[in-house]
Design an enzyme around this catalytic site. Structure first.
Site: not given
Ligand code: NAD
Ligand code: UDX
Length: 470
Positions: A94, A133, A165, A225, A272, A278, A340
């Site tokens: 975060p 990330t 994803l 990206a 909005v 992310c 969101f």
């Molecule tokens: P999340 O908060 O849902 O999950 C992270 C998990 O890691 C938590 O459940 C936490 O308890 C656990 N954790 C933390 N430290 C730990 C440790 N030392 N041992 C075991 N468990 C531990 O987060 P997320 O949304 O899955 O995101 C994870 C990473 O992936 C972030 O860096 C984020 O930026 C990246 N990412 C997220 C998305 C998305 O759409 N959410 C997409 C692409 C990349």
């Molecule tokens: C994003 C990236 O798309 C993904 O590739 C990366 O791994 C994680 O961050 P995510 O945040 O899960 O994914 O959803 P996304 O579909 O990208 O939407 C993000 C926000 O943008 C949402 O609030 C969505 O409603 C908004 N959005 C998306 C718009 O307002 N307009 C659009 O045209 C597309």
């Protein structure tokens, strides 16, 4: 190359859970274990009736097929590390809340703790994969920590394999990724580790879609990206303000612009404001990185993408107040959607939170409905958004409802904050009967047919369109 047979994923969140469940599905010969420190989360992944900790279309089906076969969820991080050949680090990163870089830099504490634990526990060589990330060059710090703490005969190879994803479509994105990106050191060992991970994805992803690059390019590509995707939304949202002031229609403008094959039609929907865990975090991370590299112009450029998003949210709340005769004090406003985006229960950085906070500070009464977000989450988010205000006071102004129809009862205005499909299909004629008149609808997602609602009698205000449609 090494043929991987045992994978561990540290972090059972939105990324670790779906990603490694899909690896287990597509690679029945690989034993995949996902660990987390959070017992409640692991219990939910293991729940007998598949009440999983996250809502993601198609996920339950994948977990049903693999759990107990070659997919396991556990809190035993140490055993997981010992057993694995390849370890994904998929913990949260975060935005830092205090200290150096507060409000911008990524908090790498969880990544570091996981890395230190790998070094402390491992008794055999491992491939360690950054899935989280992270800022550019984090792999370097991980390598230093691992090498400084490793035991004899233990080699650590570090790879970067960012996840692309999107929530709500995670499973289909994982089944059919645009690309898989793997970064490694360009040494023989680095390339061998890269080939081992490539071998895992090659079970279902075409070879030409698996890109192998240097470590730093891979790390930076993920931030780039997300920054470029968010920039498209801020660009279209900036144009939506011009549309509202001129009579142009943002849907028509975005469509016309997107027809240019160099621009492309996707991800140009005015809204909005973007939310999610992310975009904002990763852009602020890029801003911080640019500043640390003494590139203030680059930092300012990316920062504006986030500022435009804040402006879009503010502008929308103000439009609601302006339209309701400049005051919403004591008026009931139904907010449809709290997540969101549609098809997720995730509320991190959801624009709905900001809007509701704004309505609260105007002393409006707010009714909320979301098909997936649970009540406890809504209260936690609202409380965090209004620090210092006791939950009891918030509850005097805000009510959570079990259906859209209930939420709209006696409201003066309906605000569509999330593009859930069911909001398109509400019995709007019924809603109209229940509402105070004039009945206002504010569409923050270009979701409903404004002309049809106008014909029922609603006064509809749409993002990126000028006057009220009567
Ligand atoms: P999340 O908060 O849902 O999950 C992270 C998990 O890691 C938590 O459940 C936490 O308890 C656990 N954790 C933390 N430290 C730990 C440790 N030392 N041992 C075991 N468990 C531990 O987060 P997320 O949304 O899955 O995101 C994870 C990473 O992936 C972030 O860096 C984020 O930026 C990246 N990412 C997220 C998305 C998305 O759409 N959410 C997409 C692409 C990349
Ligand atoms: C994003 C990236 O798309 C993904 O590739 C990366 O791994 C994680 O961050 P995510 O945040 O899960 O994914 O959803 P996304 O579909 O990208 O939407 C993000 C926000 O943008 C949402 O609030 C969505 O409603 C908004 N959005 C998306 C718009 O307002 N307009 C659009 O045209 C597309």
């Amino acid at each position: 190359p090494l043929k991987v047979t045992k994978i561990l994923c540290i972090g059972a969140g939105y990324v670790g859970g779906p990603t490694c469940a899909v690896i287990a599905l597509k690679c029945p010969h690989i034993k995949v274990t996902i660990v987390d420190l959070n017992q409640a989360r692991i219990d939910a992944w293991n729940s007998p009736d598949f009440k999983l900790p996250i809502y993601e279309p198609g996920l339950e089906d994948v977990v049903r097929q693999c759990r107990g076969r070659n997919l396991f969820f556990s809190t035993d991080v140490e055993k997981g590390i010992q057993d694995a050949e390849l370890i994904f680090v998929s913990v949260n990163t975060p935005t830092k809340k205090s200290g150096v870089g507060a409000g911008f830099a990524a908090d790498l504490n969880y990544v570091e703790l996981a890395t230190r634990q790998i070094a402390a526990v491992a008794t055999s060589s491992k491939i360690v994969v950054e899935k989280s990330t992270v800022p550019c060059r984090t792999a370097e710090s991980m390598r230093t920590i691992l090498e400084a703490n490793s035991k004899p005969n233990c080699r650590f190879d570090i790879l970067s394999n960012p996840e692309f994803l999107a929530e709500g479509t995670a499973i289909s994105d994982l089944f059919n990724p645009d690309r898989v990106l793997i970064g490694s050191l360009q040494t023989p060992e680095g390339k061998a580790a890269c080939a081992a991970l490539k071998g895992v994805y090659a079970n279902w992803v075409k070879e030409e879609q698996i890109l192998t690059v240097g470590l730093w390019s891979s790390e930076l590509s993920k931030l780039a990206a997300n920054a470029m995707l968010a920039q498209r939304i801020s660009s279209v949202n900036a144009l939506s303000a011009i549309c509202e002031a001129t009579g142009a229609n943002i849907d028509e403008v975005a469509n016309a612009v997107g027809y240019d094959s160099r621009v492309g039609p996707k991800f140009l929907k005015a809204s909005v404001g973007f939310g999610g865990s992310c975009f904002q975090k990763d852009i602020l991370n890029l801003v911080y990185l640019s500043e640390s590299l003494h590139l203030p112009e680059v930092a300012a450029y990316w920062r504006q993408v986030v500022e435009m998003n804040e402006y879009q949210k503010r502008r929308f709340s103000k439009r609601v107040v302006d339209t309701l005769f400049n005051t919403i004090t004591g008026k009931r406003i139904a907010v449809l959607g709290f997540a969101f985006k549609a098809d997720t229960g995730d509320t991190r950085e959801s624009a709905a939170i900001t809007l509701i906070r704004d309505f609260q500070s105007e002393r409006a009464l707010v009714n909320i409905y979301d098909p997936q977000v649970n009540e406890a989450q809504i209260w936690a988010d609202l409380q965090e958004a209004s620090p210092g205000i006791p939950l009891e006071s918030i509850k005097k102004q805000v009510t959570i409802h079990k259906s859209a129809l209930d939420a709209c009862r006696d409201a003066e205005a309906v605000v569509i904050a999330t593009e859930w499909k069911e909001f398109k299909e509400i019995a709007w004629e019924e809603v109209y009967k229940y509402m105070k008149k004039p009945a206002f609808v504010f569409d923050g997602r270009l979701l409903v047919d404004a002309e049809r609602l106008g014909a029922i009698g609603f006064k509809v205000t749409t993002i990126g369109r000028s006057a009220l449609l009567v």
